[in-house]
Motif scaffolding. Structure first.
Motif, PDB file in Angstrom:
ATOM      1  N   GLY A 185      -1.506 -18.489 -69.110  1.00 32.88           N
ATOM      2  CA  GLY A 185      -2.138 -17.019 -69.683  1.00 32.88           C
ATOM      3  C   GLY A 185      -1.263 -15.384 -68.655  1.00 32.88           C
ATOM      4  O   GLY A 185      -0.172 -15.359 -68.378  1.00 32.88           O
ATOM      5  N   SER A 186      -1.491 -14.483 -69.648  1.00 32.31           N
ATOM      6  CA  SER A 186      -0.695 -13.044 -69.479  1.00 32.31           C
ATOM      7  C   SER A 186      -0.588 -12.225 -68.497  1.00 32.31           C
ATOM      8  O   SER A 186      -0.950 -11.185 -68.634  1.00 32.31           O
ATOM      9  CB  SER A 186       0.330 -12.665 -70.735  1.00 32.31           C
ATOM     10  OG  SER A 186      -0.527 -13.136 -71.489  1.00 32.31           O
ATOM     11  N   ARG A 198       1.407  -8.952 -56.676  1.00 31.76           N
ATOM     12  CA  ARG A 198       3.192  -8.307 -55.763  1.00 31.76           C
ATOM     13  C   ARG A 198       4.051 -10.197 -55.208  1.00 31.76           C
ATOM     14  O   ARG A 198       3.717 -10.361 -54.808  1.00 31.76           O
ATOM     15  CB  ARG A 198       3.295  -8.167 -55.062  1.00 31.76           C
ATOM     16  CG  ARG A 198       4.461  -7.521 -54.704  1.00 31.76           C
ATOM     17  CD  ARG A 198       3.970  -6.268 -53.783  1.00 31.76           C
ATOM     18  NE  ARG A 198       5.042  -5.161 -53.024  1.00 31.76           N
ATOM     19  CZ  ARG A 198       5.876  -4.665 -53.367  1.00 31.76           C
ATOM     20  NH1 ARG A 198       5.239  -3.964 -54.441  1.00 31.76           N
ATOM     21  NH2 ARG A 198       7.059  -4.042 -52.551  1.00 31.76           N
ATOM     22  N   GLY A 199       5.574  -9.814 -56.352  1.00 38.05           N
ATOM     23  CA  GLY A 199       5.653 -10.801 -54.932  1.00 38.05           C
ATOM     24  C   GLY A 199       6.247 -12.446 -56.271  1.00 38.05           C
ATOM     25  O   GLY A 199       7.178 -13.380 -55.684  1.00 38.05           O
ATOM     26  N   GLN A 200       5.610 -12.289 -57.207  1.00 34.32           N
ATOM     27  CA  GLN A 200       5.179 -13.335 -57.942  1.00 34.32           C
ATOM     28  C   GLN A 200       5.699 -13.062 -59.538  1.00 34.32           C
ATOM     29  O   GLN A 200       5.630 -14.321 -60.306  1.00 34.32           O
ATOM     30  CB  GLN A 200       3.904 -13.683 -58.845  1.00 34.32           C
ATOM     31  CG  GLN A 200       3.471 -13.940 -56.922  1.00 34.32           C
ATOM     32  CD  GLN A 200       4.053 -15.327 -56.138  1.00 34.32           C
ATOM     33  OE1 GLN A 200       4.139 -15.032 -54.956  1.00 34.32           O
ATOM     34  NE2 GLN A 200       3.714 -16.463 -56.424  1.00 34.32           N
ATOM     35  N   LEU A 201       6.631 -12.780 -59.137  1.00 30.38           N
ATOM     36  CA  LEU A 201       7.187 -12.246 -60.636  1.00 30.38           C
ATOM     37  C   LEU A 201       8.124 -13.000 -61.340  1.00 30.38           C
ATOM     38  O   LEU A 201       8.272 -13.430 -62.410  1.00 30.38           O
ATOM     39  CB  LEU A 201       7.515 -10.532 -60.919  1.00 30.38           C
ATOM     40  CG  LEU A 201       8.113 -10.492 -62.432  1.00 30.38           C
ATOM     41  CD1 LEU A 201       7.379 -10.410 -63.282  1.00 30.38           C
ATOM     42  CD2 LEU A 201       8.607  -8.635 -62.366  1.00 30.38           C
ATOM     43  N   ALA A 237      15.344 -16.815 -81.039  1.00 30.25           N
ATOM     44  CA  ALA A 237      15.333 -14.936 -82.010  1.00 30.25           C
ATOM     45  C   ALA A 237      13.947 -13.900 -81.718  1.00 30.25           C
ATOM     46  O   ALA A 237      15.088 -12.758 -81.397  1.00 30.25           O
ATOM     47  CB  ALA A 237      15.074 -14.863 -83.412  1.00 30.25           C
ATOM     48  N   GLY A 238      13.387 -14.108 -81.328  1.00 28.40           N
ATOM     49  CA  GLY A 238      12.251 -13.283 -80.405  1.00 28.40           C
ATOM     50  C   GLY A 238      12.282 -13.233 -79.097  1.00 28.40           C
ATOM     51  O   GLY A 238      11.417 -12.136 -78.918  1.00 28.40           O
ATOM     52  N   PHE A 239      13.015 -13.376 -78.330  1.00 25.61           N
ATOM     53  CA  PHE A 239      12.978 -13.507 -76.435  1.00 25.61           C
ATOM     54  C   PHE A 239      13.536 -12.246 -76.615  1.00 25.61           C
ATOM     55  O   PHE A 239      14.835 -11.962 -76.588  1.00 25.61           O
ATOM     56  CB  PHE A 239      13.779 -14.508 -76.958  1.00 25.61           C
ATOM     57  CG  PHE A 239      13.710 -14.487 -74.960  1.00 25.61           C
ATOM     58  CD1 PHE A 239      13.010 -16.102 -74.260  1.00 25.61           C
ATOM     59  CD2 PHE A 239      14.552 -13.877 -74.602  1.00 25.61           C
ATOM     60  CE1 PHE A 239      12.724 -15.819 -72.787  1.00 25.61           C
ATOM     61  CE2 PHE A 239      15.138 -13.961 -73.212  1.00 25.61           C
ATOM     62  CZ  PHE A 239      13.454 -14.838 -72.026  1.00 25.61           C
ATOM     63  N   SER A 240      13.207 -11.849 -75.919  1.00 25.54           N
ATOM     64  CA  SER A 240      13.484 -10.775 -75.318  1.00 25.54           C
ATOM     65  C   SER A 240      13.284  -9.978 -73.305  1.00 25.54           C
ATOM     66  O   SER A 240      11.922 -10.398 -73.625  1.00 25.54           O
ATOM     67  CB  SER A 240      13.640  -8.681 -75.799  1.00 25.54           C
ATOM     68  OG  SER A 240      11.934  -7.972 -75.727  1.00 25.54           O
ATOM     69  N   VAL A 241      13.720  -9.705 -72.878  1.00 26.38           N
ATOM     70  CA  VAL A 241      13.139  -9.161 -71.329  1.00 26.38           C
ATOM     71  C   VAL A 241      12.429  -8.426 -71.588  1.00 26.38           C
ATOM     72  O   VAL A 241      11.074  -7.557 -70.312  1.00 26.38           O
ATOM     73  CB  VAL A 241      14.488  -8.654 -70.822  1.00 26.38           C
ATOM     74  CG1 VAL A 241      13.442  -8.234 -69.227  1.00 26.38           C
ATOM     75  CG2 VAL A 241      15.456 -10.250 -70.677  1.00 26.38           C
ATOM     76  N   ALA A 242      12.429  -7.647 -71.737  1.00 22.75           N
ATOM     77  CA  ALA A 242      11.160  -6.033 -72.463  1.00 22.75           C
ATOM     78  C   ALA A 242      10.206  -6.607 -73.189  1.00 22.75           C
ATOM     79  O   ALA A 242       8.908  -6.151 -72.497  1.00 22.75           O
ATOM     80  CB  ALA A 242      11.715  -5.183 -73.677  1.00 22.75           C
ATOM     81  N   GLU A 243       9.810  -7.843 -73.874  1.00 20.34           N
ATOM     82  CA  GLU A 243       8.920  -8.429 -74.560  1.00 20.34           C
ATOM     83  C   GLU A 243       8.097  -8.793 -73.735  1.00 20.34           C
ATOM     84  O   GLU A 243       6.489  -9.128 -72.739  1.00 20.34           O
ATOM     85  CB  GLU A 243       8.832  -9.077 -75.813  1.00 20.34           C
ATOM     86  CG  GLU A 243       7.758 -10.191 -75.918  1.00 20.34           C
ATOM     87  CD  GLU A 243       6.672  -8.865 -76.543  1.00 20.34           C
ATOM     88  OE1 GLU A 243       7.176  -8.170 -76.566  1.00 20.34           O
ATOM     89  OE2 GLU A 243       4.933  -9.359 -76.537  1.00 20.34           O
ATOM     90  N   LEU A 244       8.686  -9.594 -72.408  1.00 27.03           N
ATOM     91  CA  LEU A 244       8.156 -10.465 -71.560  1.00 27.03           C
ATOM     92  C   LEU A 244       7.294  -9.703 -69.733  1.00 27.03           C
ATOM     93  O   LEU A 244       6.418  -9.862 -70.276  1.00 27.03           O
ATOM     94  CB  LEU A 244       9.488 -10.934 -70.922  1.00 27.03           C
ATOM     95  CG  LEU A 244       9.578 -12.956 -71.027  1.00 27.03           C
ATOM     96  CD1 LEU A 244       9.079 -12.918 -71.674  1.00 27.03           C
ATOM     97  CD2 LEU A 244      11.397 -13.156 -70.555  1.00 27.03           C
ATOM     98  N   ALA A 245       7.745  -8.501 -70.042  1.00 33.87           N
ATOM     99  CA  ALA A 245       7.687  -7.208 -68.851  1.00 33.87           C
ATOM    100  C   ALA A 245       6.040  -6.978 -69.411  1.00 33.87           C
ATOM    101  O   ALA A 245       5.696  -7.142 -69.249  1.00 33.87           O
ATOM    102  CB  ALA A 245       8.916  -6.178 -69.242  1.00 33.87           C
ATOM    103  N   GLY A 296       2.732  -7.274 -68.167  1.00 34.32           N
ATOM    104  CA  GLY A 296       1.969  -5.662 -67.626  1.00 34.32           C
ATOM    105  C   GLY A 296       3.091  -5.312 -66.828  1.00 34.32           C
ATOM    106  O   GLY A 296       2.522  -4.791 -65.500  1.00 34.32           O
ATOM    107  N   VAL A 297       3.724  -5.824 -66.414  1.00 36.19           N
ATOM    108  CA  VAL A 297       5.742  -4.464 -65.186  1.00 36.19           C
ATOM    109  C   VAL A 297       6.327  -3.728 -65.869  1.00 36.19           C
ATOM    110  O   VAL A 297       6.461  -4.009 -67.723  1.00 36.19           O
ATOM    111  CB  VAL A 297       5.850  -5.858 -64.597  1.00 36.19           C
ATOM    112  CG1 VAL A 297       5.251  -6.399 -63.731  1.00 36.19           C
ATOM    113  CG2 VAL A 297       6.824  -6.835 -65.455  1.00 36.19           C
ATOM    114  N   SER A 298       6.590  -2.829 -65.889  1.00 35.71           N
ATOM    115  CA  SER A 298       7.760  -2.210 -65.948  1.00 35.71           C
ATOM    116  C   SER A 298       8.982  -2.710 -66.789  1.00 35.71           C
ATOM    117  O   SER A 298       9.138  -4.313 -66.092  1.00 35.71           O
ATOM    118  CB  SER A 298       8.699  -1.245 -65.094  1.00 35.71           C
ATOM    119  OG  SER A 298       9.409  -1.711 -64.385  1.00 35.71           O
TER     120      SER A 298
END
Lengths: 212, 212
Positions: A16-17, A22-25, A43-51, A55-57
């Motif tokens: 899950g999300s 820390r260190g496991q990102l 199409a919907g893949f983005s680094v921003a969405e992943l972050a 729950g990280v910046s």
DNA sequence: TTATAAAGTAAGAGGCCTCTTACTTATGGT
DNA sequence: ACCATAAGTAAGAGGCCTCTTACTTTATAA
């Protein structure tokens, strides 16, 4: 006051999300990439969405990957490896009939990609071509060798004919995956098992039709 | 004075088609949409790019369509209509054998989409669903009736079985198109004719395998 | 305990997009 | 010839994205 209590010290908690320790990102990003891909496709893949999901910046991922495509390339390599293993296992598990074995490989492709979200589209994505590393190439070669051998056993001794047969088989498999993720086969997505079943049946028909 | 010369030169040097005469932008947008789709697929489709290619401002298209998806919906309706006609014609032109006729419909799908760039992915795109109008629905129904009839002639009397057969057939066809446009079949894209030939051969095998 | 390096953050530049607003220009009916 | 209207434009708001820079936090080893 004291909030050290909610430090779960999880090793490999549910896929899950939850925010990774820390260190496991790095590994969390890769794992979440599969989830995101299976939901939205490339199409919907983005680094921003992943972050966001982790729950990280939005800057955090760039501590671990120089750019978006470098992350995707790692995902592609892992997907190629997983897929090769799934397909090999399916070929082993199927009965001795070469047609059944080949059909099982197509079914395994569909089941795996339907479940994990990363198939040929990710593995061979145009924008990842310059980054494609030895891992993908090796997994690809191994897989192709296995499939060609199965095709030979199914009576297609001529390698160029065998290649055409495999092309037909995996075009069919890829078609099942893409049309299923776009809700074209049914009103909503089928389970990986169901779409794999349909694909396997179709693959069997295709192979029988070719033998004649 | 010099101004008119400049304008001509500028219009001609535009990266895309020629700038349409005043009042012809609407149809030019639709026509150019097919070109853009055949080059980049749905992923690369944008109204801004269309405007750029036609040498008009990015605001101009919004004089003719309220929003991007309204334009795409018109393109989808036209694509559905064209496709239905192509497939009907191919079924007529093929020999009397129902298997040949069905295989020809799959080949016609591939040839047409490979050439024009708009297939199931555009016609049934998720984001266009709310805008889907009677045109697409009618073209879809006509096509389905034709195909079911061909399937019946090919010995699949049971409609639910026939539907599964058609599903297999068009999953295969769609797979050929998508994998070709992503340069997966060969190093560079095949001609519409070549990919249609491969698809027709595969479709024939699939159909023969099902009859047995 | 404290210095250091690794991991994460806040803020923002710059890109491309959709769509809006207020303006200008061309055309055709009177 | 005039002018209402349709067609096009310039400029920009606002969204989402990738990636950078400079800063802060945290773990760990000396």
């Amino acid at each position: 006051m004291v909030k050290e209590v909610d430090r779960v010290t999880d090793a490999a908690s549910g896929a899950g999300s939850e925010r990774p320790a820390r260190g496991q990102l790095r590994s969390a990003l890769i794992a979440e990439s599969f989830v995101l891909l299976s939901e939205t496709g490339m199409a919907g893949f983005s680094v921003a969405e992943l972050a966001r999901r982790l729950g990280v910046s939005t800057a955090a991922p760039y501590r671990h990957f120089p750019h978006r495509d470098a992350l995707l390339a790692v995902v592609a390599a892992q997907a190629a490896d997983e897929l090769t293993r799934s397909i090999e296992a399916a070929a082993q598990a199927a009965g001795p009939d070469p047609i059944d074995r080949l059909a099982a490989t197509a079914g395994a492709y569909v089941r795996h990609v339907s479940d994990r979200g990363a198939g040929f589209d990710v593995i061979f994505a145009r924008e990842l071509r310059p980054l494609r590393d030895a891992d993908v190439a090796r997994a690809g070669r191994d897989l192709m060798a296995l499939l060609l051998d199965l095709a030979r056993q199914a009576g297609h001794a001529d390698p160029s004919q065998a290649l055409l047969l495999l092309e037909q088989l995996f075009v069919l498999a890829h078609g099942y995956v893409t049309l299923d993720t776009e809700d074209f086969l049914t009103r909503s997505r089928l389970s990986p098992e169901d779409v794999a079943t349909r694909a396997t049946r179709a693959a069997t028909a295709l192979l029988r039709g070719n033998v004649t």
